[in-house]
Design a protein around this motif. Structure first.
Motif, mmCIF file in Angstrom:
data_model
loop_
_atom_site.group_PDB
_atom_site.id
_atom_site.type_symbol
_atom_site.label_atom_id
_atom_site.label_comp_id
_atom_site.label_asym_id
_atom_site.label_seq_id
_atom_site.Cartn_x
_atom_site.Cartn_y
_atom_site.Cartn_z
ATOM 1 N N ASP B 7 119.215 86.861 115.958
ATOM 2 C CA ASP B 7 118.031 85.989 116.017
ATOM 3 C C ASP B 7 117.475 85.676 114.627
ATOM 4 O O ASP B 7 116.396 85.107 114.501
ATOM 5 N N LEU B 9 116.473 87.688 112.297
ATOM 6 C CA LEU B 9 115.499 88.636 111.762
ATOM 7 C C LEU B 9 116.225 89.778 111.052
ATOM 8 O O LEU B 9 117.138 90.379 111.614
ATOM 9 N N ILE B 11 115.869 93.175 110.182
ATOM 10 C CA ILE B 11 115.016 94.343 110.491
ATOM 11 C C ILE B 11 115.903 95.502 110.914
ATOM 12 O O ILE B 11 116.909 95.306 111.606
ATOM 13 N N GLU B 12 115.542 96.696 110.456
ATOM 14 C CA GLU B 12 116.323 97.870 110.817
ATOM 15 C C GLU B 12 115.708 98.488 112.064
ATOM 16 O O GLU B 12 114.903 99.403 111.980
ATOM 17 N N GLN B 13 116.093 97.925 113.211
ATOM 18 C CA GLN B 13 115.558 98.480 114.452
ATOM 19 C C GLN B 13 116.661 99.240 115.173
ATOM 20 O O GLN B 13 117.787 98.770 115.228
ATOM 21 N N ASP B 14 116.338 100.411 115.673
ATOM 22 C CA ASP B 14 117.326 101.211 116.397
ATOM 23 C C ASP B 14 116.613 101.820 117.601
ATOM 24 O O ASP B 14 115.865 102.785 117.468
ATOM 25 N N ARG B 15 116.850 101.221 118.766
ATOM 26 C CA ARG B 15 116.107 101.651 119.952
ATOM 27 C C ARG B 15 116.451 103.093 120.352
ATOM 28 O O ARG B 15 115.586 103.842 120.806
ATOM 29 N N HIS B 17 117.179 105.563 118.345
ATOM 30 C CA HIS B 17 116.398 106.439 117.464
ATOM 31 C C HIS B 17 114.918 106.435 117.873
ATOM 32 O O HIS B 17 114.277 107.489 117.937
ATOM 33 N N SER B 18 114.405 105.237 118.171
ATOM 34 C CA SER B 18 112.984 105.141 118.555
ATOM 35 C C SER B 18 112.720 105.922 119.841
ATOM 36 O O SER B 18 111.709 106.618 119.948
ATOM 37 N N ARG B 19 113.660 105.842 120.812
ATOM 38 C CA ARG B 19 113.474 106.589 122.070
ATOM 39 C C ARG B 19 113.445 108.084 121.797
ATOM 40 O O ARG B 19 112.658 108.818 122.378
ATOM 41 N N GLU B 21 112.487 109.496 119.008
ATOM 42 C CA GLU B 21 111.187 109.756 118.361
ATOM 43 C C GLU B 21 110.070 109.829 119.397
ATOM 44 O O GLU B 21 109.201 110.697 119.332
#
Lengths: 102, 169
Positions: B7, B9, B11-15, B17-19, B21
């Motif tokens: 898209d 963007l 961005i360093e997004q890692d779902r 890892h976030s879950r 956390e």
């Protein structure tokens, strides 16, 4: 932390310890991506291509009205549908990417 | 550097890892809630579950904190039947194990004498043998260290009182 020792020597050691820890952590974060992820966190997209991500919103305790408020104050946008992406950054701030033409 | 996504963007997004956390965050909240509840109940000292009593009502009783914090104010609160007094005095003997790591702040009323004996310390209070309302003796102190503390307090004419405390750091 200092108990009853109010000496300048102890204050100096305490400040050096805290500053030293901060420097050590910043060096570790700089050299290790894994450490950086755990110590700093990662940004979380709560709005992607105009679609609200409920899981991300619920877990970061952010709702659309807060995203609209951030869009208003940072980008001068009027509505949520003018926002393309919204992310919760590592420091907790909301960053806004407006739709093209908004 | 974060990858540029489909898209556009970067961005360093890692779902995943976030879950992870978020799960750890919830465990942290649960631990905090448990500690807070334990604190309110007195499991960290100063609460209903930390209070303990020993002794025989009507003779010699003791109220104390079975859970206490190091360097925090604490007390042994004795209630003494005046009939336990002998020759105008009441003697209270503490095992030294109870006093070794204690910083005594005050004793109310002040004892007439303090005597050292083998393994114990004896406090001698002026008291007339009489019938009537019980006398109160308070030892106010701070525990200088942490860990398990156990010992006896004895007085002539009364069953030994067992003090069993855990001092939190």
């Amino acid at each position: 932390m200092v108990d009853s020792d109010h000496s300048i020597t102890n204050a100096f050691l305490l400040i050096m310890t805290l500053v030293g820890l901060s420097i050590i952590l910043s060096v570790i974060k700089h050299h290790s991506k894994t450490a950086s992820r755990w110590l700093e966190g990662l940004p979380v997209l709560v709005l992607r291509n105009g679609a609200w991500d409920k899981e991300a919103g619920d877990n970061t305790r952010v709702d659309p009205s807060e995203v609209v408020a951030a869009a208003r104050s940072k980008q001068g946008l009027e509505r949520l549908d003018e926002v393309k992406h919204a992310a919760i950054e590592n420091d907790g701030t909301i960053s806004i990417v407006p739709r093209e033409g908004s | 550097m974060a990858q540029t996504r489909d898209d556009g963007l970067q961005i360093e997004q890692d779902r995943t890892h976030s879950r992870r956390e978020w799960r750890i965050e919830r465990v942290g909240w649960a631990v905090m809630a448990i500690l807070l509840a334990a604190g309110l109940l007195g499991l960290l000292g100063y609460g209903p579950l930390s209070q303990a009593n020993a002794g025989e009502p009507g003779k010699l009783t003791l109220a104390y904190d079975r859970l206490q914090r190091a360097s925090a104010p604490s007390e042994y609160h004795f209630t003494v039947a005046p009939s336990l007094a002998r020759d105008g005095v009441f003697r209270l003997r503490f095992d030294n194990a109870l006093l070794d790591e204690v910083e005594l702040q005050s004793i109310i009323p002040e004892p007439e004498h303090v005597r050292a004996g083998p393994g114990y310390t004896e406090y001698v209070f002026a008291m007339e043998a009489a019938e009537g309302s019980p006398a109160r003796i308070q030892f106010q102190f701070e525990q200088a260290t942490f860990g398990h503390v156990r010992g006896n307090v004895t007085a002539d004419g009364a069953a030994p009182l067992v003090i069993d405390q855990f001092i939190l750091p």
